[in-house]
Structures are given as structure tokens and as C-alpha cells.
Design an enzyme around this catalytic site. Sequence first.
Site, PDB file in Angstrom:
ATOM      1  N   SER A   1       0.813  -0.962  -0.322  1.00 21.72           N
ATOM      2  CA  SER A   1      -0.170  -0.514  -0.066  1.00 21.72           C
ATOM      3  C   SER A   1       0.894   1.241   0.436  1.00 21.72           C
ATOM      4  O   SER A   1       1.973   1.392   0.757  1.00 21.72           O
ATOM      5  CB  SER A   1      -0.709  -0.297   1.404  1.00 21.72           C
ATOM      6  N   ILE A   2       0.632   2.292  -0.688  1.00 21.11           N
ATOM      7  CA  ILE A   2       1.189   3.576  -1.182  1.00 21.11           C
ATOM      8  C   ILE A   2       1.156   3.863   0.505  1.00 21.11           C
ATOM      9  O   ILE A   2       2.123   4.496   1.165  1.00 21.11           O
ATOM     10  CB  ILE A   2       0.416   4.406  -1.494  1.00 21.11           C
TER      11      ILE A   2
ATOM     12  N   ASP B   1     -14.657   2.858   9.314  1.00 20.75           N
ATOM     13  CA  ASP B   1     -15.653   2.311   7.487  1.00 20.75           C
ATOM     14  C   ASP B   1     -15.726   4.156   7.395  1.00 20.75           C
ATOM     15  O   ASP B   1     -16.966   5.399   7.943  1.00 20.75           O
ATOM     16  CB  ASP B   1     -16.546   1.840   7.794  1.00 20.75           C
ATOM     17  N   VAL B   2     -14.581   4.652   6.070  1.00 22.16           N
ATOM     18  CA  VAL B   2     -15.313   6.155   6.127  1.00 22.16           C
ATOM     19  C   VAL B   2     -16.449   6.659   5.241  1.00 22.16           C
ATOM     20  O   VAL B   2     -16.544   7.579   4.592  1.00 22.16           O
ATOM     21  CB  VAL B   2     -14.529   7.288   5.277  1.00 22.16           C
TER      22      VAL B   2
ATOM     23  N   ALA C   1     -14.185   2.438  -5.720  1.00 17.46           N
ATOM     24  CA  ALA C   1     -15.196   2.319  -6.855  1.00 17.46           C
ATOM     25  C   ALA C   1     -15.697   0.834  -7.546  1.00 17.46           C
ATOM     26  O   ALA C   1     -14.931  -0.191  -7.447  1.00 17.46           O
ATOM     27  CB  ALA C   1     -14.623   3.086  -8.308  1.00 17.46           C
TER      28      ALA C   1
ATOM     29  N   TYR D   1      -9.995   3.766 -16.223  1.00 18.99           N
ATOM     30  CA  TYR D   1      -9.615   4.409 -14.881  1.00 18.99           C
ATOM     31  C   TYR D   1     -11.480   5.085 -14.798  1.00 18.99           C
ATOM     32  O   TYR D   1     -11.792   5.451 -13.790  1.00 18.99           O
ATOM     33  CB  TYR D   1      -8.500   5.650 -15.204  1.00 18.99           C
TER      34      TYR D   1
ATOM     35  N   LYS E   1     -11.415  11.657  -8.326  1.00 18.05           N
ATOM     36  CA  LYS E   1     -10.209  12.017  -8.428  1.00 18.05           C
ATOM     37  C   LYS E   1      -9.990  13.608  -8.629  1.00 18.05           C
ATOM     38  O   LYS E   1      -9.164  14.276  -7.907  1.00 18.05           O
ATOM     39  CB  LYS E   1      -8.904  11.487  -9.173  1.00 18.05           C
TER      40      LYS E   1
ATOM     41  N   ILE F   1       1.228   2.755  -9.592  1.00 17.81           N
ATOM     42  CA  ILE F   1       1.915   1.803  -8.427  1.00 17.81           C
ATOM     43  C   ILE F   1       1.176   0.113  -8.579  1.00 17.81           C
ATOM     44  O   ILE F   1      -0.158   0.550  -8.340  1.00 17.81           O
ATOM     45  CB  ILE F   1       2.130   1.873  -7.155  1.00 17.81           C
TER      46      ILE F   1
ATOM     47  N   THR G   1      -0.995  -1.780  -6.509  1.00 22.33           N
ATOM     48  CA  THR G   1      -0.976  -1.915  -5.052  1.00 22.33           C
ATOM     49  C   THR G   1      -2.472  -2.939  -4.494  1.00 22.33           C
ATOM     50  O   THR G   1      -2.943  -2.930  -6.352  1.00 22.33           O
ATOM     51  CB  THR G   1      -1.931  -0.410  -4.508  1.00 22.33           C
TER      52      THR G   1
END
Length: 255
Positions: free
Chosen positions: A18-19, A63-64, A94, A155, A162, A191, A193
Site C-alpha cells: 500500500s502507498i 469505515d469512512v 469504485a 480509470y 479524483k 503503482i 497495489t
Amino acid sequence: MLLEGKIGLVMGVANKRSIAWGIAQSLQGAGARLILTYQNDRLGENVFKLARDLIDPILLGCDVGSDEQIDRLMSDIQEKVGGLDFIVHALAYAPREELAGSYVDTSREGFRIALDVSAYSLVAVAQRAVPLMKERDGSIITLTYLGSERVVSGYNVMGVAKAALEASVRYLANDLGPKGIRVNAISAGPIKTLASSAVSGISGMIRLHTERAPLRKPVETSEIGDTALFLVSPLSRGVTGEVLYVDGGYNILGV
């Protein structure tokens, strides 16, 4: 030890790739004490294992997608440590089916979920964190990607999410600046992930990036981590509302 005595929240660690984990390692190395969140018990198992490499971490579930859980998170932080100096928001999601095919086929529900988790969650967290960051010269950073401003095949709705996230960074920076809180974003190159694996053709994106980016190398999580360190430290005290690229220069290319 730029962050000695500082306490920060890192949201979005899923596994060692993970980043958010790369960022956590850089911040820990600079002396910060970290609070890590996990969405559920299944993902929490990985976070608890990784946290063994940190010094005196605090792990809390959140959980946001739930305002109640964000409220409880901030209440727990207030009780345990009294306040926050920085927040790292590295969350995006998503439904996988929305990242296949064409953007024009995006469903209403898929759009809602992507925007809620990937963009609104930053607002929801910042809103509740303000009292904890009062008079601490706080810093909030989030993660974005070039797909917010250019079409990246596969994407889809995440690009739109984003774009909303980056707009939120600017509006939050304006709102929170008078309170001494800075808000910025890091636009990282591709990256591999857990999250990016849902994007069709991610391996090809990374290969193309490596071949064409001016630095001719893949982006490393440690590079993003060190940029995050800069953005949450006093070294960036005059920077807010910005999107800082960590992509080997790929964003400057015309073709």
C-alpha cells in the site's frame, strides 16, 4: 527527526504494498507516532501484522462510508492522545465493474459510491478533525492520480472522483488555512497495489510509465512516503492547496 513529538493519522493501509504503508514508514522514521485505521476485521488482520514494525502505534477501526464511525474515530483519538498534527488520507474505491468498459456506461450507484468514498470522505474526515488539529499547525494530505485531468483507459469513474478530490483539496485549503491547517495532494505515478489491481491494464500502465517518464523508472512507495514527509513537516509550512506530482516527470509529457 522532523516529526519528533508529532502524532498523525494514516488512513488506507491495506497491506505491505500500500502507498499508505510506504508513507507510514517514512513518517515513523522521522519520529512521528502513528494512528492507523482499518475498514473491517478482515483488512485489520494485515494492518495489525504490519504495525508490529512500528513504535507504539494505535490501531482503530473506521469505515469512512459511515459518519458515525468517523465520529467515533475522532472521539477515540481525542481520548487516547488528545489531538492530531497531521492526517494522511489514502482512500479510494469504485466497484470493479465500473472500471471495465466505457465511462459512458457508469451506473448511478457506482458513481455515488466512487465519489463518496474517494472524494467526500476527505471532507468528512477533515470536518471532524479540525477541533483535534486546532493550534497545532496541522497538515492534511491525500492521494490522487493523473487520471483526474487526462483520460486514462480503464480509470473511468475514478478519474472523475479524483478530479472532485483535487477540487476539494483547494476548497478545504481555503477554509482551513485561517485555522492553521494546510491541505495538499500527492499525484503518484502508477503503482501495483491492492486498490490499483482493480484497474484494467495496470501492469501495462506501469510498463509504459517506466519506458516514457523522464526518470525512466517505476515510482516507488518510498518516494511517495518521503514526499508525504515533506508535506506534513514544517519544511512545507508555506504550501497549501497544491497537487504535487511524484511520477518521475510523466505528467509533463505531451505524448
